[in-house]
Scaffold this active site. Structure first.
Site: not given
Length: 432
Positions: A19, A22-24, A26, A41, A135
């Site tokens: 998946g 927005g940040m990275g 996986v 990640k 989050d």
């Protein structure tokens, strides 16, 4: 995206993508030498290059490694290799709470509260170490089979925003950190956050577990932000008149979702104790069992009476979905149509000449700033269905431009089937 077979830090071989956010991204990876499969990640380059991010990431990873709790994901390793900032974590099996909600709708009170209590136990351990998740949402809460019953695993702890100072800087640069439907008001404003911000997010999650809907459903993301900042949370009976939820439980949820942090429970322990007190109250005989996947449940009235009700869920509607693409983006349009079809929608690549009234939603494939202007023009036409812009998840100018420019929502690429189904279903519902 990293290709299968890519080796990170000479010890992790990428196997497949799990998946992207927005940040990275996986990935499932194999830890060479041990043969152990891990969740790897890898932070997006534009995030990792933020001033001071690498140092903060490393310090946070060290703290996360000390978070030892059955409901948290164990951290194995972290580092920087050839420009890739990575974190290797325990790979879990099961399903997300998001998937559960999509399949079953609202949960019985005892189960919903029990899951929330498990999350709060993890938050207690994390907050003691100074770790704030920032989050929390159904997609980051994993349900893992366990001999004693299902166990919640909290994913992405501390990685959505690494510290208040960095969070404020990223927000000022226009980067969306967190998920609008579950973010606390202070986080949306870029203000410092503490554990009470997580309690607000968990309140949003518990609201959806009990009603089948988020607190402010069926609206564009920009309007969701405004709702969380200024609008009161709808009462349960306004969203689901058929439900019978104890008043004390609803009061706990609404308290967790107060706009001001000081008005919320003082900490995770206090909220957990309040929920346990609700569970201890007699609520009548247990509900009748339901068949898996029916999207129905047996509700308990305060007097113990049972009645079966259908649980509304975001599912594909009957109205078809139109996909509009620039001339040289036909392959992307065809891929999107196939993805929509796989999610149960009627969809095809359409032309601007087709009658808008026939469609329940319109997806525009982005190709630079011109596509954003095009989508805004389409959305402004009389009788136009809700317009969603589909583009790269890491193009923050495109994301913020879509949400601030009158479009219904933004669908990030690569496509997430659950996210796609939810957003298009909500658009269809708005059209109806």
């Amino acid at each position: 995206m990293l290709a299968a077979g890519t080796v990170i830090a000479e010890r992790f071989r990428v196997l497949r993508s799990l998946g992207q956010g927005g940040m990275g991204a996986v990935y499932e990876a194999e830890q060479l030498g041990l043969g152990r499969h891990v969740a790897l990640k890898v932070m997006h380059p534009h995030v990792a290059s933020a001033p001071g991010f690498t140092e903060r990431f490393q310090r946070e990873a060290q703290v996360l490694a000390r978070l030892r709790h059955p409901g948290s994901v164990e951290v194995y390793d972290y580092g920087l290799d050839s420009g890739f900032l990575f974190l290797a974590m325990e790979k879990v099996s099961g399903e997300t709470m998001d998937s559960l909600l999509m399949r079953e709708g609202a949960l019985p009170v005892q189960r919903a509260v029990g899951l929330a209590v498990q999350v709060l136990e993890v938050l207690e351990a994390a907050h003691v170490l100074g770790i704030v998740h920032r989050d929390l949402k159904p997609a980051n809460l994993f349900l893992e089979p366990h001999p004693g019953g299902e166990r919640v695993k909290v994913l992405d702890f501390g990685l959505a925003a690494l510290g208040g100072e960095l969070h404020a800087r990223l927000t000022q640069e226009g980067m969306s950190v967190g998920t609008p439907g579950f973010m606390s008001p202070e986080q949306m404003r870029g203000q410092p956050t503490d554990g009470r911000s997580d309690l607000y997010s968990l309140g949003c999650v518990l609201y959806e577990l009990l009603t089948g809907f988020p607190p402010f459903p069926v609206m564009p993301s920009a309007e969701i932000v405004v709702a969380h900042l200024y609008k009161p949370v709808p009462a349960f009976h306004e969203v689901r008149p058929d439900l019978s939820v104890p008043e004390r439980l609803e009061a706990v949820v609404r308290k967790a979702m107060e706009k001001l942090p000081a008005a919320r429970p003082r900490d995770a322990t206090a909220m957990r104790e309040e929920l346990l007190a609700v569970l201890a109250e007699p609520v009548g005989p247990p509900p009748l069992p339901k068949k898996r996947g029916e999207g129905k449940k047996t509700e308990r009235g305060l007097g113990g009476a049972r009645h079966e009700v259908s649980v509304p869920r975001p599912v594909p509607g009957a109205a078809p979905v139109a996909v509009l693409v620039p001339q040289h983006q036909e392959p992307a349009g065809n891929t999107l149509v196939m993805s929509l079809a796989a999610c149960g929608f009627q969809a095809w690549v359409a032309s601007e000449a087709e009658p808008w009234q026939a469609f329940g939603a319109l997806l525009v494939v982005a190709d630079g700033r011109e596509s954003l202007a095009w989508a805004r023009t389409l959305a402004a036409r009389p009788g136009s269905p809700p317009v969603l812009l589909c583009g790269p998840a890491d193009d923050w100018d495109l994301v913020t431009g879509a949400l601030e420019g009158g479009l219904f929502d933004f669908v990030p690429l690569p496509l997430d089937p659950i996210d796609l189904t939810r957003k298009v279903s909500r658009a269809q519902k708005l059209k109806r």
